[in-house]
Write a protein that holds these residues in place. Structure first.
Motif, PDB file in Angstrom:
ATOM      1  N   THR A 101       0.857  -1.173   0.000  1.00 23.25           N
ATOM      2  CA  THR A 101       0.000   0.000   0.000  1.00 23.25           C
ATOM      3  C   THR A 101       0.896   1.226   0.000  1.00 23.25           C
ATOM      4  O   THR A 101       1.749   1.366   0.881  1.00 23.25           O
ATOM      5  CB  THR A 101      -0.912   0.011   1.243  1.00 23.25           C
ATOM      6  N   ILE A 102       0.723   2.085  -0.999  1.00 22.94           N
ATOM      7  CA  ILE A 102       1.511   3.311  -1.092  1.00 22.94           C
ATOM      8  C   ILE A 102       0.556   4.482  -0.973  1.00 22.94           C
ATOM      9  O   ILE A 102      -0.337   4.644  -1.807  1.00 22.94           O
ATOM     10  CB  ILE A 102       2.305   3.385  -2.408  1.00 22.94           C
ATOM     11  N   ASN A 103       0.727   5.250   0.084  1.00 24.57           N
ATOM     12  CA  ASN A 103      -0.145   6.402   0.363  1.00 24.57           C
ATOM     13  C   ASN A 103      -1.624   6.013   0.319  1.00 24.57           C
ATOM     14  O   ASN A 103      -2.455   6.699  -0.253  1.00 24.57           O
ATOM     15  CB  ASN A 103       0.143   7.562  -0.588  1.00 24.57           C
ATOM     16  N   ALA A 153      10.227  12.333   1.816  1.00 24.87           N
ATOM     17  CA  ALA A 153      10.485  11.500   2.991  1.00 24.87           C
ATOM     18  C   ALA A 153       9.629  10.249   2.870  1.00 24.87           C
ATOM     19  O   ALA A 153       8.531  10.290   2.306  1.00 24.87           O
ATOM     20  CB  ALA A 153      10.140  12.250   4.272  1.00 24.87           C
ATOM     21  N   VAL A 154      10.141   9.134   3.393  1.00 22.04           N
ATOM     22  CA  VAL A 154       9.429   7.860   3.276  1.00 22.04           C
ATOM     23  C   VAL A 154       9.400   7.150   4.621  1.00 22.04           C
ATOM     24  O   VAL A 154      10.390   7.127   5.355  1.00 22.04           O
ATOM     25  CB  VAL A 154      10.115   6.936   2.242  1.00 22.04           C
ATOM     26  N   ALA A 155       8.239   6.556   4.917  1.00 25.85           N
ATOM     27  CA  ALA A 155       8.098   5.682   6.077  1.00 25.85           C
ATOM     28  C   ALA A 155       7.520   4.358   5.593  1.00 25.85           C
ATOM     29  O   ALA A 155       6.651   4.329   4.722  1.00 25.85           O
ATOM     30  CB  ALA A 155       7.192   6.300   7.115  1.00 25.85           C
ATOM     31  N   VAL A 156       8.022   3.273   6.144  1.00 25.48           N
ATOM     32  CA  VAL A 156       7.503   1.941   5.848  1.00 25.48           C
ATOM     33  C   VAL A 156       6.985   1.361   7.160  1.00 25.48           C
ATOM     34  O   VAL A 156       7.738   1.273   8.138  1.00 25.48           O
ATOM     35  CB  VAL A 156       8.585   1.020   5.241  1.00 25.48           C
ATOM     36  N   VAL A 208      10.462   5.656   9.670  1.00 22.69           N
ATOM     37  CA  VAL A 208      11.127   6.471   8.651  1.00 22.69           C
ATOM     38  C   VAL A 208      12.330   5.708   8.100  1.00 22.69           C
ATOM     39  O   VAL A 208      13.093   5.103   8.856  1.00 22.69           O
ATOM     40  CB  VAL A 208      11.564   7.827   9.238  1.00 22.69           C
ATOM     41  N   VAL A 209      12.477   5.756   6.775  1.00 22.77           N
ATOM     42  CA  VAL A 209      13.622   5.131   6.103  1.00 22.77           C
ATOM     43  C   VAL A 209      14.504   6.255   5.577  1.00 22.77           C
ATOM     44  O   VAL A 209      14.050   7.091   4.796  1.00 22.77           O
ATOM     45  CB  VAL A 209      13.159   4.227   4.939  1.00 22.77           C
ATOM     46  N   SER A 210      15.765   6.293   6.012  1.00 23.56           N
ATOM     47  CA  SER A 210      16.660   7.346   5.556  1.00 23.56           C
ATOM     48  C   SER A 210      16.890   7.231   4.059  1.00 23.56           C
ATOM     49  O   SER A 210      16.874   6.132   3.487  1.00 23.56           O
ATOM     50  CB  SER A 210      17.997   7.281   6.297  1.00 23.56           C
ATOM     51  N   GLU A 212       4.419   5.180   3.115  1.00 27.05           N
ATOM     52  CA  GLU A 212       3.941   6.550   3.029  1.00 27.05           C
ATOM     53  C   GLU A 212       5.053   7.395   2.417  1.00 27.05           C
ATOM     54  O   GLU A 212       6.174   7.402   2.921  1.00 27.05           O
ATOM     55  CB  GLU A 212       3.570   7.114   4.403  1.00 27.05           C
ATOM     56  N   VAL A 213       4.733   8.075   1.323  1.00 27.91           N
ATOM     57  CA  VAL A 213       5.694   8.941   0.642  1.00 27.91           C
ATOM     58  C   VAL A 213       5.189  10.364   0.782  1.00 27.91           C
ATOM     59  O   VAL A 213       4.084  10.689   0.331  1.00 27.91           O
ATOM     60  CB  VAL A 213       5.831   8.570  -0.854  1.00 27.91           C
ATOM     61  N   LEU A 214       5.979  11.201   1.434  1.00 27.30           N
ATOM     62  CA  LEU A 214       5.593  12.591   1.691  1.00 27.30           C
ATOM     63  C   LEU A 214       6.504  13.524   0.915  1.00 27.30           C
ATOM     64  O   LEU A 214       7.723  13.314   0.865  1.00 27.30           O
ATOM     65  CB  LEU A 214       5.697  12.897   3.178  1.00 27.30           C
ATOM     66  N   THR A 215       5.915  14.535   0.327  1.00 29.03           N
ATOM     67  CA  THR A 215       6.683  15.532  -0.422  1.00 29.03           C
ATOM     68  C   THR A 215       6.500  16.889   0.222  1.00 29.03           C
ATOM     69  O   THR A 215       5.369  17.313   0.491  1.00 29.03           O
ATOM     70  CB  THR A 215       6.186  15.583  -1.893  1.00 29.03           C
TER      71      THR A 215
END
Length: 66
Positions: free
Chosen positions: A4-6, A33-36, A40-42, A58-61
């Protein structure tokens, strides 16, 4: 594999990485920024962090504004 992406279910190839998931939404890595699964994944780990079936990404811009 299903992830599931966003909030949207997507099919990615087995062994897909965070970088590949980000690429489904945007070509740039700037201001992203990305969280799985809530972690948070650097950015430096995107290419080496493999996703698993049923992961939530989750992909945040960042957006400028005032």
């Amino acid at each position: 594999m299903n992830v599931t992406i966003n909030g949207v279910a997507r099919e990615l190839p087995s062994g897909a990485t965070v970088a590949e998931a980000v690429k489904t939404l945007t070509e740039t890595r700037n201001g992203v920024a990305v969280a799985v699964n809530g972690e948070v994944v650097s950015r430096g780990a995107w290419d080496s962090t493999a996703l698993a079936d049923s992961d939530a990404v989750e992909v945040l811009t960042a957006v400028q504004g005032g």
